[in-house]
Design a protein around this motif. Structure first.
Motif, PDB file in Angstrom:
ATOM      1  N   LEU A 164      48.854  40.976  39.199  1.00 12.02           N
ATOM      2  CA  LEU A 164      49.369  41.965  39.012  1.00 12.02           C
ATOM      3  C   LEU A 164      50.486  42.028  38.139  1.00 12.02           C
ATOM      4  O   LEU A 164      50.569  42.692  37.117  1.00 12.02           O
ATOM      5  N   ALA A 165      51.495  41.333  38.513  1.00  6.64           N
ATOM      6  CA  ALA A 165      52.826  41.038  37.691  1.00  6.64           C
ATOM      7  C   ALA A 165      52.242  40.476  36.363  1.00  6.64           C
ATOM      8  O   ALA A 165      53.077  41.008  35.455  1.00  6.64           O
ATOM      9  N   GLY A 166      51.406  39.700  36.190  1.00  2.66           N
ATOM     10  CA  GLY A 166      51.181  39.362  34.720  1.00  2.66           C
ATOM     11  C   GLY A 166      50.204  39.896  34.072  1.00  2.66           C
ATOM     12  O   GLY A 166      49.755  39.523  33.017  1.00  2.66           O
ATOM     13  N   ALA A 167      49.641  41.177  34.408  1.00  2.00           N
ATOM     14  CA  ALA A 167      48.671  41.738  33.953  1.00  2.00           C
ATOM     15  C   ALA A 167      49.096  43.252  33.472  1.00  2.00           C
ATOM     16  O   ALA A 167      49.955  43.594  33.883  1.00  2.00           O
ATOM     17  N   ARG A 168      48.409  43.772  32.370  1.00  2.00           N
ATOM     18  CA  ARG A 168      48.470  45.190  31.894  1.00  2.00           C
ATOM     19  C   ARG A 168      47.723  45.989  32.783  1.00  2.00           C
ATOM     20  O   ARG A 168      46.746  46.464  32.290  1.00  2.00           O
ATOM     21  N   VAL A 169      48.119  46.502  33.890  1.00  2.58           N
ATOM     22  CA  VAL A 169      47.702  47.167  34.643  1.00  2.58           C
ATOM     23  C   VAL A 169      48.086  48.642  34.575  1.00  2.58           C
ATOM     24  O   VAL A 169      49.333  49.115  34.825  1.00  2.58           O
ATOM     25  N   GLU A 170      47.063  49.669  34.734  1.00  7.29           N
ATOM     26  CA  GLU A 170      47.501  51.075  34.500  1.00  7.29           C
ATOM     27  C   GLU A 170      47.767  51.627  35.938  1.00  7.29           C
ATOM     28  O   GLU A 170      46.979  51.300  36.950  1.00  7.29           O
ATOM     29  N   VAL A 171      49.181  51.977  36.250  1.00  6.80           N
ATOM     30  CA  VAL A 171      49.489  52.367  37.432  1.00  6.80           C
ATOM     31  C   VAL A 171      49.332  53.951  37.195  1.00  6.80           C
ATOM     32  O   VAL A 171      50.104  54.751  36.816  1.00  6.80           O
ATOM     33  N   ALA A 172      48.282  54.626  38.127  1.00 11.30           N
ATOM     34  CA  ALA A 172      47.855  55.895  38.039  1.00 11.30           C
ATOM     35  C   ALA A 172      48.018  56.471  39.348  1.00 11.30           C
ATOM     36  O   ALA A 172      47.840  55.659  40.486  1.00 11.30           O
ATOM     37  N   PRO A 173      48.588  57.698  39.604  1.00 13.69           N
ATOM     38  CA  PRO A 173      48.534  58.419  40.782  1.00 13.69           C
ATOM     39  C   PRO A 173      47.300  58.290  41.698  1.00 13.69           C
ATOM     40  O   PRO A 173      47.428  58.392  42.968  1.00 13.69           O
ATOM     41  N   TYR A 174      46.128  58.263  41.230  1.00 14.29           N
ATOM     42  CA  TYR A 174      44.954  58.397  42.059  1.00 14.29           C
ATOM     43  C   TYR A 174      44.566  57.191  42.345  1.00 14.29           C
ATOM     44  O   TYR A 174      43.577  56.970  43.124  1.00 14.29           O
ATOM     45  N   LYS A 175      45.279  55.857  42.104  1.00 12.06           N
ATOM     46  CA  LYS A 175      45.001  54.634  42.863  1.00 12.06           C
ATOM     47  C   LYS A 175      45.785  54.663  43.985  1.00 12.06           C
ATOM     48  O   LYS A 175      46.765  54.951  44.167  1.00 12.06           O
ATOM     49  N   ARG A 176      45.063  53.943  45.219  1.00  7.65           N
ATOM     50  CA  ARG A 176      45.658  53.375  46.109  1.00  7.65           C
ATOM     51  C   ARG A 176      46.697  52.287  45.961  1.00  7.65           C
ATOM     52  O   ARG A 176      47.446  52.363  46.962  1.00  7.65           O
ATOM     53  N   ASN A 177      45.961  51.405  45.441  1.00  2.00           N
ATOM     54  CA  ASN A 177      46.631  50.280  45.168  1.00  2.00           C
ATOM     55  C   ASN A 177      46.797  50.097  43.566  1.00  2.00           C
ATOM     56  O   ASN A 177      45.972  50.204  42.942  1.00  2.00           O
ATOM     57  N   PRO A 178      48.184  49.636  42.984  1.00  2.00           N
ATOM     58  CA  PRO A 178      48.289  49.447  41.642  1.00  2.00           C
ATOM     59  C   PRO A 178      47.093  48.526  40.867  1.00  2.00           C
ATOM     60  O   PRO A 178      46.715  48.615  39.863  1.00  2.00           O
ATOM     61  N   GLY A 179      46.612  47.370  41.765  1.00  3.07           N
ATOM     62  CA  GLY A 179      45.776  46.732  41.388  1.00  3.07           C
ATOM     63  C   GLY A 179      44.374  46.889  41.279  1.00  3.07           C
ATOM     64  O   GLY A 179      43.288  46.385  40.762  1.00  3.07           O
ATOM     65  N   ASP A 180      44.216  48.030  41.970  1.00  3.70           N
ATOM     66  CA  ASP A 180      42.773  48.450  42.149  1.00  3.70           C
ATOM     67  C   ASP A 180      42.280  48.895  40.702  1.00  3.70           C
ATOM     68  O   ASP A 180      42.886  49.500  39.529  1.00  3.70           O
ATOM     69  N   PHE A 181      40.905  48.329  40.286  1.00  2.23           N
ATOM     70  CA  PHE A 181      40.382  48.502  38.708  1.00  2.23           C
ATOM     71  C   PHE A 181      39.189  49.443  38.727  1.00  2.23           C
ATOM     72  O   PHE A 181      38.703  49.877  39.971  1.00  2.23           O
ATOM     73  N   VAL A 182      39.282  50.275  37.690  1.00  4.85           N
ATOM     74  CA  VAL A 182      38.449  51.163  37.514  1.00  4.85           C
ATOM     75  C   VAL A 182      36.802  50.759  37.510  1.00  4.85           C
ATOM     76  O   VAL A 182      36.345  49.756  36.629  1.00  4.85           O
ATOM     77  N   LEU A 183      35.961  51.471  38.115  1.00  5.32           N
ATOM     78  CA  LEU A 183      34.324  51.265  37.955  1.00  5.32           C
ATOM     79  C   LEU A 183      33.784  52.519  37.190  1.00  5.32           C
ATOM     80  O   LEU A 183      32.777  52.235  36.431  1.00  5.32           O
ATOM     81  N   TRP A 184      34.454  53.356  37.284  1.00  3.72           N
ATOM     82  CA  TRP A 184      33.798  54.777  36.645  1.00  3.72           C
ATOM     83  C   TRP A 184      34.950  55.795  36.115  1.00  3.72           C
ATOM     84  O   TRP A 184      36.113  55.753  37.040  1.00  3.72           O
TER      85      TRP A 184
END
Length: 455
Positions: A164-184
């Protein structure tokens, strides 16, 4: 020798045996079709194409898929800029990709699944993940819950916090965890979208490959391959969602990754801007020389791409085709030497295979007896066959332009022109016609389709 492959999942070279001895399965991540691909994008198809041919020789059969990503934000942006449907962009550049690969002597895969043709399967897989507690819906999105998969990170060997620290991850309010990734994700009215239980939207990138593999191969495949840059997050996320969707069953038994091409000391990438397009290179250099250059280093190692490398490859092929030209009157049929098969069995060691090609050619030039000449010419043709080289007439090589690879490239351009005309993209259609005309290729429209000939 038994085929041995470096499995990035275990970080070891392991003997390969397919689940089904009669038919191995292999999936290679294909292009996102919004523009022409660069030469770095061709390294995987060329190297893994050699592997595909080896597997067919060894097992008599193979189910090989290379996908097309035809829904993506970059595609959407290109379509919006031109004011056309995404299919106009994707049809054009999928055809261009096939033409480029044909030009490099890459045989087409058995299957070429496209993401937009698998929307029902994608939705069904997401529904299974949500039902099993591995995914959740939020604000029109469906997301994979990384913390529910205890083996997350097993391919890239990094723990989730480091990734997570080394990736460009979108931190969005609808995510339970910042590392969760989009399926749809939801689509606005001006973007392509499909109806789903979570509203009108489109799939995330990672779920596409998992759903297509499941649809065509089932729960477990023998080999999954792609560029090393895809190891995280794409392949890591594929493993997580696929194994969770299939009750923990292994997703891919062998993971193969090709190294990157470097240009001017930096990794070749569109984002950096230091790219050379296959489409352009094929018009500037003999296609077979480009293929040889891509095979000159071991597929897992970085490759420094340069004009000098291409020129060296041309000179090498000049010597090899010169040898075949000198043996033109010697009757021979291609027979792949065991030493070349042994080199390829050793984790697809193409540099060693090419060294054997050079040795065989050297012995052929010194041979005096008719028997030795026949044997060595057969071995030279067979060694080339295993690598996708030396299959054109020497006269065509030295004429620089009448190879079978070039015929395939021309036909692919004609097919692309037909798609452009169908989509009323007359500017592209005319550009292809003019390009072919500049190469001395004349087109003739007939009731049976377009025919072509050299002027």
């Amino acid at each position: 020798m038994t085929l041995r492959l470096h499995n990035n999942l275990t970080r070891r070279v392991e003997p390969f045996a397919p689940l089904d001895p009669a038919c191995p399965t292999m999936y290679v991540c294909g292009p996102t079709v919004y523009n022409y691909v660069h030469i770095g994008n061709a390294r995987g198809p060329v190297a893994f194409g050699v592997l595909a041919a080896l597997l067919r020789r060894r097992y008599g059969n193979l189910r090989y898929a290379r996908n097309i990503t035809d829904v993506d934000d970059k595609i959407n942006a290109a379509a919006q800029e031109l004011g056309v449907p995404i299919a106009t962009i994707t049809d054009r550049f999928a055809a261009a990709y096939r033409a480029d690969m044909a030009g490099l002597g890459v045989a087409p895969p058995d299957l070429e699944p496209a993401a937009t043709a698998h929307i029902p399967q994608i939705i069904a897989m997401i529904e299974r993940l949500i039902a099993s507690g591995h995914a959740y819906a939020a604000e029109g999105h469906a997301l994979f819950a990384v913390e529910t998969f205890k083996d997350y990170g097993k391919l890239s060997r990094r723990d989730p916090e480091e990734m997570l620290a080394g990736a460009r991850v979108e931190v969005a309010p609808y995510k339970r965890n910042p590392g969760d990734f989009v399926l749809w994700k939801p689509s606005t009215a001006d973007l392509p979208g499909w109806d789903s239980p979570w509203g009108r939207g489109r799939p995330g990138w990672h779920i596409e490959c998992s759903a297509m593999i499941s649809a065509h191969f089932g729960e477990t495949i023998d080999i999954h391959a792609g560029g090393v840059d895809l190891q995280f997050p794409h392949h890591e996320n594929e493993i997580a969602q696929s194994e969770c969707a299939h009750g923990g069953k292994a997703f891919a038994r062998f993971w193969l990754h090709n190294g990157m091409l470097n240009l001017g000391g930096a990794k070749m990438a569109k984002s950096v801007g230091n790219i050379q397009r296959v489409h352009d290179l094929l018009q500037q250099h003999p296609p077979e020389a480009l293929r040889l250059a891509l095979l000159s280093a071991h597929y897992r190692q970085p490759l420094d791409w340069s004009d000098a490398l291409i020129e060296q490859s041309v000179r090498t092929l000049d010597r090899l085709y010169g040898t075949l030209r000198d043996l033109a009157e010697v009757p021979a049929e291609a027979a792949i030497p065991q030493v070349v098969e042994d080199a390829l069995d050793d984790d697809l060691n193409t540099p060693q295979a090419l060294a054997e090609v050079a040795r065989i050619a050297g012995e052929a030039r010194k041979a005096s007896s008719d028997e030795d000449k026949r044997r060595l010419k057969s071995e030279l043709l067979g060694a080339g066959l295993a690598l996708g080289l030396l299959q054109q007439d020497p006269a065509d090589w030295f004429a620089r332009g009448a190879s079978s690879n070039d015929d395939a490239r021309i036909q692919a351009l004609i097919d692309e022109r037909a798609i452009a005309k169908k989509n009323r993209d007359f500017a592209r259609s005319d550009a292809i016609r003019d390009q072919l005309a500049s190469e001395g290729i004349l087109l003739e429209d007939t009731p049976q389709g377009v025919r072509w000939k050299r002027a």
